[in-house]
Design a protein around this motif. Structure first.
Motif, mmCIF file in Angstrom:
data_model
loop_
_atom_site.group_PDB
_atom_site.id
_atom_site.type_symbol
_atom_site.label_atom_id
_atom_site.label_comp_id
_atom_site.label_asym_id
_atom_site.label_seq_id
_atom_site.Cartn_x
_atom_site.Cartn_y
_atom_site.Cartn_z
ATOM 1 N N ARG A 1 16.704 -12.595 -30.279
ATOM 2 C CA ARG A 1 15.871 -12.659 -29.088
ATOM 3 C C ARG A 1 14.427 -12.949 -29.500
ATOM 4 N NH1 ARG A 1 18.377 -11.271 -24.557
ATOM 5 N NH2 ARG A 1 16.383 -11.196 -23.421
ATOM 6 N N LEU A 2 13.756 -13.751 -28.685
ATOM 7 C CA LEU A 2 12.336 -14.035 -28.857
ATOM 8 C C LEU A 2 11.553 -13.219 -27.845
ATOM 9 C CD1 LEU A 2 12.491 -17.929 -29.228
ATOM 10 C CD2 LEU A 2 12.338 -16.226 -31.050
ATOM 11 N N SER A 3 10.485 -12.579 -28.299
ATOM 12 C CA SER A 3 9.772 -11.655 -27.417
ATOM 13 C C SER A 3 8.270 -11.840 -27.558
ATOM 14 C CB SER A 3 10.140 -10.198 -27.732
ATOM 15 O OG SER A 3 9.829 -9.883 -29.079
ATOM 16 N N ILE A 4 7.553 -11.386 -26.528
ATOM 17 C CA ILE A 4 6.084 -11.351 -26.507
ATOM 18 C C ILE A 4 5.654 -9.908 -26.312
ATOM 19 C CG2 ILE A 4 3.996 -12.095 -25.292
ATOM 20 C CD1 ILE A 4 5.419 -14.612 -24.492
ATOM 21 N N GLY A 5 4.754 -9.456 -27.145
ATOM 22 C CA GLY A 5 4.288 -8.077 -27.052
ATOM 23 C C GLY A 5 3.240 -7.793 -28.102
ATOM 24 N N GLU A 9 7.938 -9.158 -22.704
ATOM 25 C CA GLU A 9 8.975 -10.059 -22.195
ATOM 26 C C GLU A 9 9.795 -10.558 -23.371
ATOM 27 O OE1 GLU A 9 11.184 -11.399 -19.371
ATOM 28 O OE2 GLU A 9 9.205 -10.642 -18.774
ATOM 29 N N SER A 10 11.077 -10.816 -23.146
ATOM 30 C CA SER A 10 11.939 -11.340 -24.207
ATOM 31 C C SER A 10 12.970 -12.286 -23.614
ATOM 32 C CB SER A 10 12.645 -10.199 -24.957
ATOM 33 O OG SER A 10 13.548 -9.520 -24.105
ATOM 34 N N TRP A 11 13.446 -13.211 -24.467
ATOM 35 C CA TRP A 11 14.425 -14.207 -24.038
ATOM 36 C C TRP A 11 15.469 -14.368 -25.132
ATOM 37 C CZ3 TRP A 11 9.192 -14.835 -24.245
ATOM 38 C CH2 TRP A 11 8.508 -14.909 -23.032
ATOM 39 N N SER A 12 16.632 -14.809 -24.743
ATOM 40 C CA SER A 12 17.675 -15.117 -25.717
ATOM 41 C C SER A 12 17.273 -16.356 -26.514
ATOM 42 C CB SER A 12 19.009 -15.349 -25.012
ATOM 43 O OG SER A 12 19.974 -15.833 -25.925
ATOM 44 N N ILE A 55 15.938 -22.085 -27.852
ATOM 45 C CA ILE A 55 16.060 -23.100 -28.907
ATOM 46 C C ILE A 55 17.267 -23.980 -28.607
ATOM 47 C CG2 ILE A 55 16.191 -23.523 -31.384
ATOM 48 C CD1 ILE A 55 13.656 -22.174 -30.516
ATOM 49 N N THR A 56 17.045 -24.942 -27.734
ATOM 50 C CA THR A 56 18.045 -25.960 -27.447
ATOM 51 C C THR A 56 17.919 -27.079 -28.492
ATOM 52 O OG1 THR A 56 16.526 -27.157 -25.999
ATOM 53 C CG2 THR A 56 17.871 -25.414 -24.996
#
Length: 292
Positions: free
Chosen positions: A131-135, A143-146, A151-152
């Protein structure tokens, strides 16, 4: 002891003098003509090239879409890489040692790793970071994303090509900046220019004469390098023709289609590069002593 006097050559009128025969040049020219004729005969008489198939797929919508993707990747990666390369070049020339060290390490790292390895690494980033996150560092996450969703193939291609290109552009820009005489900076500072104004208005315009030729070559190399993104299932020009010949098994004619479009775009870019070189080289003396 006697002195031998060399004979004085007869007077020769240059206007009526005949050129000396050069048999090696005639022989070399004849060999080139024979080779060119042999290549032309091979291209026109070899049925395995399947020129009707080439004509059929030359303007195929999928092939043109792949070509558009390749050009888009090239333009975006070149623009972003050039901006980052300018910042890296300025960092390498900075007086602040930590910034200079970081920029130097970046350039050495991304120039040393092959672009194909970089593309595969970014495409498989989810293996390291699910997961990629901001903090805040070592603090709460906002916030976090898969990673697989972020990464497409497109984002992996853009990241890999941009970071790779930035390392090369940094060296090109640095060489251009160093080519400008230091007296130009001193004169600008004496006129009250700030460091940023001196770089933008004085140093960079003069450095462009040195930066443009290798940058144009790098742009062309980047276009050809976009063919590497086919390994991460990115639908570029090469991947588009591969998708066709995997079904039809007409490998050679489809590769000729890809070669044709690469040559067309590279020729157009080369023409644009020559125009830019003439524009930024105006007023400079050429090798023959004339001004360009």
């Amino acid at each position: 002891m006697t002195t031998t006097v060399a004979p004085v050559p007869p007077d020769v009128d240059v206007a009526t003098a005949r050129p000396r025969p050069r048999p090696l040049r005639w022989l070399g020219g004849a060999v080139l003509v024979v080779l060119a004729a042999q290549v032309a005969w091979f291209v026109t008489h070899n049925d395995q090239l399947e020129w009707p198939v080439v004509a059929e797929y030359l303007f195929d919508p999928n092939v043109l879409a792949g070509l558009g993707t390749s050009v888009l990747l090239t333009v975006v990666a070149m623009v972003a890489g050039s901006v980052l390369g300018v910042l890296l070049a300025m960092g390498q020339l900075a007086d602040f040692a930590p910034v200079r060290w970081v920029c130097t390490v970046y350039v050495g790292l991304f120039r040393g790793i092959p672009p194909l390895v970089q593309l595969l690494f970014w495409f498989n980033l989810a293996y390291l970071l699910p997961r990629l996150s901001i903090g805040l560092p070592f603090g709460p996450t906002f916030e976090s994303w898969s990673t697989n969703e972020v990464i497409t193939p497109l984002t992996a291609a853009l990241i890999g090509l941009t970071l790779h290109e930035a390392a090369y552009m940094a060296e090109i820009v640095r060489a251009g900046i160093l080519s400008v005489d230091s007296g130009q900076r001193d004169a600008a500072m004496a006129m009250g220019f700030t460091g940023g104004q001196t770089f933008v208005r004085v140093v960079l315009p003069q450095a462009m004469r040195v930066i443009i030729p290798p940058s144009g070559s790098q742009f062309i190399s980047l276009l050809k390098g976009t063919s590497l993104v086919s390994v991460i299932a990115m639908t570029d020009l090469l991947h588009a023709v591969q998708s066709v010949y995997n079904q039809t098994y007409q490998i050679v004619p489809l590769l000729i289609v890809a070669c044709f479009w690469y040559l067309v775009v590279v020729t157009a870019l080369s023409f644009g590069q020559q125009r830019l070189e003439r524009r930024f080289g105006r007023g400079q003396r050429t090798a023959g002593g004339r001004r360009s």
